[in-house]
Structure formats: C-alpha cells, structure tokens
Design a protein around this motif. Structure first.
Motif, PDB file in Angstrom:
ATOM      1  N   MET A   1      53.975  -7.751 -29.484  1.00 24.00           N
ATOM      2  CA  MET A   1      55.108  -8.677 -29.484  1.00 24.00           C
ATOM      3  C   MET A   1      56.422  -7.955 -29.214  1.00 24.00           C
ATOM      4  SD  MET A   1      54.263 -11.621 -32.323  1.00 24.00           S
ATOM      5  CE  MET A   1      53.674 -10.583 -33.676  1.00 24.00           C
ATOM      6  N   MET A   2      56.471  -6.673 -29.531  1.00 23.06           N
ATOM      7  CA  MET A   2      57.645  -5.877 -29.173  1.00 23.06           C
ATOM      8  C   MET A   2      57.651  -5.622 -27.672  1.00 23.06           C
ATOM      9  SD  MET A   2      60.346  -4.237 -30.297  1.00 23.06           S
ATOM     10  CE  MET A   2      61.352  -4.118 -28.825  1.00 23.06           C
ATOM     11  N   VAL A   3      56.514  -5.226 -27.135  1.00 22.98           N
ATOM     12  CA  VAL A   3      56.414  -4.881 -25.716  1.00 22.98           C
ATOM     13  C   VAL A   3      56.636  -6.104 -24.832  1.00 22.98           C
ATOM     14  CG1 VAL A   3      54.877  -4.020 -23.912  1.00 22.98           C
ATOM     15  CG2 VAL A   3      54.865  -2.933 -26.164  1.00 22.98           C
ATOM     16  N   ASN A   4      56.041  -7.223 -25.210  1.00 23.95           N
ATOM     17  CA  ASN A   4      56.058  -8.412 -24.345  1.00 23.95           C
ATOM     18  C   ASN A   4      57.208  -9.372 -24.621  1.00 23.95           C
ATOM     19  OD1 ASN A   4      53.409  -8.311 -22.704  1.00 23.95           O
ATOM     20  ND2 ASN A   4      52.712  -7.883 -24.783  1.00 23.95           N
ATOM     21  N   GLU A   5      57.586  -9.515 -25.888  1.00 24.50           N
ATOM     22  CA  GLU A   5      58.609 -10.506 -26.227  1.00 24.50           C
ATOM     23  C   GLU A   5      59.843  -9.927 -26.907  1.00 24.50           C
ATOM     24  OE1 GLU A   5      54.831 -12.391 -25.497  1.00 24.50           O
ATOM     25  OE2 GLU A   5      55.255 -11.204 -27.310  1.00 24.50           O
ATOM     26  N   GLY A   6      59.855  -8.621 -27.170  1.00 25.77           N
ATOM     27  CA  GLY A   6      61.032  -7.999 -27.758  1.00 25.77           C
ATOM     28  C   GLY A   6      61.229  -8.294 -29.226  1.00 25.77           C
ATOM     29  N   LEU A   7      60.157  -8.638 -29.953  1.00 25.43           N
ATOM     30  CA  LEU A   7      60.248  -8.927 -31.385  1.00 25.43           C
ATOM     31  C   LEU A   7      59.921  -7.655 -32.168  1.00 25.43           C
ATOM     32  CD1 LEU A   7      58.463 -12.391 -31.324  1.00 25.43           C
ATOM     33  CD2 LEU A   7      60.920 -11.943 -31.416  1.00 25.43           C
ATOM     34  N   PHE A   8      60.910  -7.115 -32.857  1.00 24.53           N
ATOM     35  CA  PHE A   8      60.770  -5.824 -33.525  1.00 24.53           C
ATOM     36  C   PHE A   8      59.962  -5.975 -34.813  1.00 24.53           C
ATOM     37  CE2 PHE A   8      62.134  -2.061 -35.884  1.00 24.53           C
ATOM     38  CZ  PHE A   8      62.043  -1.091 -34.893  1.00 24.53           C
ATOM     39  N   PRO A   9      58.874  -5.220 -34.982  1.00 24.34           N
ATOM     40  CA  PRO A   9      57.931  -5.458 -36.086  1.00 24.34           C
ATOM     41  C   PRO A   9      58.491  -5.191 -37.481  1.00 24.34           C
ATOM     42  CG  PRO A   9      56.933  -4.116 -34.359  1.00 24.34           C
ATOM     43  CD  PRO A   9      58.406  -4.163 -34.081  1.00 24.34           C
ATOM     44  N   SER A  10      58.078  -6.039 -38.412  1.00 22.68           N
ATOM     45  CA  SER A  10      58.258  -5.743 -39.838  1.00 22.68           C
ATOM     46  C   SER A  10      57.067  -4.962 -40.383  1.00 22.68           C
ATOM     47  CB  SER A  10      58.403  -7.049 -40.638  1.00 22.68           C
ATOM     48  OG  SER A  10      59.602  -7.710 -40.339  1.00 22.68           O
ATOM     49  N   TYR A  11      55.977  -4.936 -39.622  1.00 16.69           N
ATOM     50  CA  TYR A  11      54.747  -4.252 -40.043  1.00 16.69           C
ATOM     51  C   TYR A  11      54.855  -2.789 -39.632  1.00 16.69           C
ATOM     52  CZ  TYR A  11      49.707  -3.626 -40.836  1.00 16.69           C
ATOM     53  OH  TYR A  11      48.471  -3.216 -41.304  1.00 16.69           O
ATOM     54  N   LEU A  12      55.037  -1.916 -40.613  1.00 16.72           N
ATOM     55  CA  LEU A  12      55.383  -0.522 -40.349  1.00 16.72           C
ATOM     56  C   LEU A  12      54.348   0.238 -39.522  1.00 16.72           C
ATOM     57  CD1 LEU A  12      56.976   0.377 -43.808  1.00 16.72           C
ATOM     58  CD2 LEU A  12      58.081  -0.541 -41.759  1.00 16.72           C
ATOM     59  N   PRO A  13      53.033   0.026 -39.713  1.00 17.50           N
ATOM     60  CA  PRO A  13      52.069   0.748 -38.869  1.00 17.50           C
ATOM     61  C   PRO A  13      52.246   0.477 -37.378  1.00 17.50           C
ATOM     62  CG  PRO A  13      50.956  -0.111 -40.805  1.00 17.50           C
ATOM     63  CD  PRO A  13      52.341  -0.703 -40.799  1.00 17.50           C
ATOM     64  N   ALA A  14      52.762  -0.692 -37.033  1.00 16.36           N
ATOM     65  CA  ALA A  14      52.977  -1.003 -35.620  1.00 16.36           C
ATOM     66  C   ALA A  14      54.026  -0.094 -35.007  1.00 16.36           C
ATOM     67  CB  ALA A  14      53.398  -2.461 -35.464  1.00 16.36           C
ATOM     68  N   LEU A  15      54.924   0.426 -35.835  1.00 18.67           N
ATOM     69  CA  LEU A  15      55.992   1.278 -35.340  1.00 18.67           C
ATOM     70  C   LEU A  15      55.492   2.655 -34.913  1.00 18.67           C
ATOM     71  CD1 LEU A  15      58.731   0.338 -37.969  1.00 18.67           C
ATOM     72  CD2 LEU A  15      58.387  -0.609 -35.678  1.00 18.67           C
ATOM     73  N   GLN A  16      54.213   2.932 -35.176  1.00 22.78           N
ATOM     74  CA  GLN A  16      53.621   4.203 -34.729  1.00 22.78           C
ATOM     75  C   GLN A  16      53.131   4.108 -33.286  1.00 22.78           C
ATOM     76  OE1 GLN A  16      53.897   6.830 -36.825  1.00 22.78           O
ATOM     77  NE2 GLN A  16      54.949   5.308 -38.108  1.00 22.78           N
ATOM     78  N   ASN A  17      53.182   2.921 -32.715  1.00 18.60           N
ATOM     79  CA  ASN A  17      52.767   2.752 -31.329  1.00 18.60           C
ATOM     80  C   ASN A  17      53.636   3.606 -30.403  1.00 18.60           C
ATOM     81  OD1 ASN A  17      52.935   1.250 -28.552  1.00 18.60           O
ATOM     82  ND2 ASN A  17      51.114   0.403 -29.549  1.00 18.60           N
ATOM     83  N   GLU A  18      53.019   4.181 -29.377  1.00 17.56           N
ATOM     84  CA  GLU A  18      53.740   5.093 -28.488  1.00 17.56           C
ATOM     85  C   GLU A  18      54.906   4.417 -27.775  1.00 17.56           C
ATOM     86  OE1 GLU A  18      50.741   4.566 -24.632  1.00 17.56           O
ATOM     87  OE2 GLU A  18      50.785   6.457 -25.740  1.00 17.56           O
TER      88      GLU A  18
END
Length: 434
Positions: A341-358
């Motif tokens: 959702m960050m990559v495609n729609e620009g929605l910055f995650p509240s789920y911290l493990p997602a922030l480890q994505n490259e």
C-alpha cells in the motif's frame, strides 16, 4: 488519508433528534472466533486512494481464500462519517468494515461503546508490531482495540536545500527548535525567505508541536491540559516565529500547497504524506528538497510527531464479523500487504515490520537520491502517544482561537491558554489538570 480534513464533532452528528448517547439500536457485544475459516462475503467502506488500496488487496484476499468475496465501496469522504454516525445510532445500515481516521476514533469508541467489535482476539498478539501511538488512540479505556491501525502520519522536517546553501546553514546543525529559529533568521537575512508557512487560523501546527512533547489537549484521565507548560512552550514558539517575521500565514490546504510551489518558505514541518503532495503538485521543484528529523524542544527530546492517519473497524452489526476481522488482519497486520500500500497507493504503514521492506531504503530522485522514507520509517516507533477524548473536536476549535490571539494579535500565550482551558471546562464539564 494523505491529506488532512476538517473534523466535525462526532457528538454533533451522533446525538440525533435527542437520542441517548450510545444509540438506541446498540447491539450486544460481538465475540470474534479467531479460528474461524474465512468464508462468505463482506462489504468494506472507504474513500479515495484508501478504497483503491483495499479493492486491490480484496482481490488478493479472495485469491488466497477461495469462497470469499470482498466488496469495496468508495462512499466518499463527505458521506462517510454521516453514514457511519447514523448507522451506529440506528444499530443498522453499516457494512462489515469501515474506515475511521485516528482523530475521530475516540469519539466513536466512546459514544458507541458496543458499536465496534473488539479486534484484540485477532490482532492482540501483534500489538508490539504497531505504531504505539496509533494502537493507544484507537483502543478503548479497557485496552480493547476497536479500530486497527492502518497508516501513520509520521512527521519530519522538509527543507529547501537551495535556501540553506545560499544562507550557509548546515541542516545537520539543527537539533532543537531554538537552532531552527536562529537558522531561520540567517536564511531570511541572506535569501529574503520566511522560515515556514502555516495556517494560523486552524491552529498553525500547535497540536503537532504539543504531541511532540508527549501532550494532548487532555491527559489520560480526561482532564484538560491545553494550558500545560508544554502547551505554553509550543504556542510561545509559534508567537516567536511570527514576531521575528519568520512565519507566513496562509489560508487552508490550498494556501499551504501554493506557498510551497511559490517557494515562500525554507522548511515545512509535516507528515510523510507531504511527499506525495510535492510529487503531485510541485514536480518542478524536484531536487530542491530534502528531509530531516523534526527539531526537538530540548536536546535529546522526541524528534517526530503525528499528523493524520486512519484505521479499519468492524461494526458490531456486521453480517460476517469473523471474515471482516480476517480481512482487516490480512490488510493491516501483514508486512507485504502494508508495504504494497506504500508502494502502490502511498499509504505509510502503521505496521512496523512492513517498514523493513527494501522500498523504504530506496533513493528517491525527487529528493536528490535521499532515501526519505527510511527517515520516517525509523521515526514512526518514536511518535509520542497521547490521549484523545470525545471532546477533542470542540477543544480544537477553542484552542485554534487561542493560537490566533497569541500569534497574530500578540496576546500572552499563558493567558490565552488559561482562558481556553476555562472555556473547554465550561463546554465539556471536564476538570482542568493541575
């Protein structure tokens, strides 16, 4: 989701025709079966890019869980809260999943204590993996998670490298707001630019500055804290900026965007979604901007805050609450889903493990190759949690008037905030914190 909206007091919408608080049609408490196999059909309400994201993830969910159907309806922002409030009041008419912004969450949670399903049985084991501010703001007084965290409005400091270079200011030297004020004076002297542009009439960033210090308009006991020492310090900062000629007062969202496009000011303290605003509205400024941490009030203090964000809730009247909760977990408690959702729609995650994505460490051309998302990813877990109440909207209006009085009319910050606290106490019957 990516752009702030005017808040309408929940109580003003919900208490229709003299109905009692909580709604005459309030359903009994719904207990989720976390072991239930996903099956059947659900309807999801959202709007704009958020609806686009959920529709895409709905297709993925259906593919992983044959025999399920996820219908996403873009109800439009203007209609969403009217429909939600009326549906909760009536005890009928709502879908299986609804989108609710974080600022509005406490109002719905407290006004309709049985209106939203407790999602803790499904997401409780993941609490440590979510933005702690969002989890706290979207839980009830007993700690039950009523609205699952979705996107976070983590705040940083966007700055114009060309203005800093022309003025001979090193961004790395700015650690506190006092440092930034001094830098602003130097930038103004060298470039003729103001330091920042704000809409003072709507509060001028006061609540963002207050949350940075771990304070809200109310404390954890629901007492009024708008005249706390932290609040006085935040308002004094805004007043100082104006008195030194470092603040340009603009009108509304469009005024802020136009000011950025015109290059009026050197910095913008704003949430991560400002990246999307710059990319969409000011592509000609590519290469001019970089991002750093928000200055602290004191050395070693928090260097971020929050502005905006939302979550997903399951109404107690949902026809298929178990499937609804399973979809919420799939969308929000899954690193791949949140990163997508960050990559495609620009929605910055509240789920911290997602922030480890490259993706969050990739250089961004608009910002001269700086991996700007990495900074926001690192700061999200540091957002100070604060307390919201059902009276936040009314208190915000009163505080905004106090900000205008101090910043634009030169009134004493302590006095106007004391007056604001007294007005809020009268309007809400709440006590003022000592």
């Amino acid at each position: 989701m990516k752009r702030p909206a005017l808040l309408v007091p929940v109580a003003a919408i919900a208490l229709l025709s003299g109905c009692a608080m909580g709604g005459t049609g309030a359903p009994a408490t719904v207990a989720l079966d976390s072991d239930a196999a996903p099956a059947g059909e659900i309807t999801v309400w959202s709007w704009d890019v958020a609806a686009t994201a959920l529709d895409r993830l709905g297709d993925e969910f259906e593919a992983e869980h044959p025999g399920t159907t996820v219908n996403v309806v873009d109800v439009g922002y203007d209609n969403a809260y009217d429909k939600l409030s009326v549906g909760l009041q009536a005890g009928s008419g709502l879908p299986d999943v609804v989108t609710i912004e974080t600022d509005r969450a406490p109002g719905y949670i407290n006004e309709f204590p049985t209106g939203l399903v407790d999602l803790t049985p499904v997401l409780g084991d993941d609490e440590a993996d979510f933005d702690p501010f969002k989890w706290a703001a979207q839980s009830d007084a007993d700690g039950a998670l009523k609205i699952a965290p979705w996107d976070s409005g983590t705040v940083g400091l966007f700055y114009r490298t060309d203005y800093f270079d022309e003025a001979g200011v090193d961004p790395a030297s700015i650690e506190t707001w006092d440092d930034l004020v001094a830098a602003g004076e130097q930038i103004q002297a060298k470039t003729g630019r103001t330091l920042l542009s704000l809409d003072v009439a709507t509060g001028g960033g006061f609540q963002m500055l207050l949350q940075q210090q771990g304070q809200g308009l109310f404390d954890e006991d629901g007492r009024i804290t708008v005249n706390s020492p932290e609040a006085v310090e935040a308002l004094t900062l805004l007043k100082t900026l104006n008195e030194k000629g470092l603040l340009k007062n603009v009108k509304g969202w469009d005024g802020r965007v136009t000011s950025a496009k015109d290059g009026d000011s050197a910095v913008t303290p704003e949430a991560v979604w400002w990246i999307g605003t710059l990319l969409g509205d000011a592509p000609e400024l590519a290469g001019s901007y970089r991002v750093t941490e928000l200055p602290a009030f004191d050395e070693g203090g928090a260097r971020t805050s929050n502005s905006g964000g939302s979550g997903l809730a399951v109404p107690a009247q949902a026809k298929n609450p178990d499937l609804a909760a399973a979809f919420v977990a799939f969308a929000l408690a899954d690193a791949d889903s949140q990163a997508s959702m960050m990559v495609n729609e620009g929605l910055f995650p509240s789920y911290l493990p997602a922030l480890q994505n490259e993706y969050f460490t990739e250089p961004q051309d608009y910002f001269g190759g700086q991996p700007v998302y990495q900074l926001f990813a690192e700061q999200t877990a540091n957002i100070p949690p604060i307390t919201f109440t059902t009276d936040n909207a009314e208190a915000s209006d009163i505080v905004a008037n106090a900000v205008v009085a101090a910043v634009l009319n030169g009134a004493d910050p302590q006095q106007v905030l004391d007056d604001a606290a007294a007005q809020i106490a009268t309007a809400t019957d709440r006590e003022i914190a000592e």
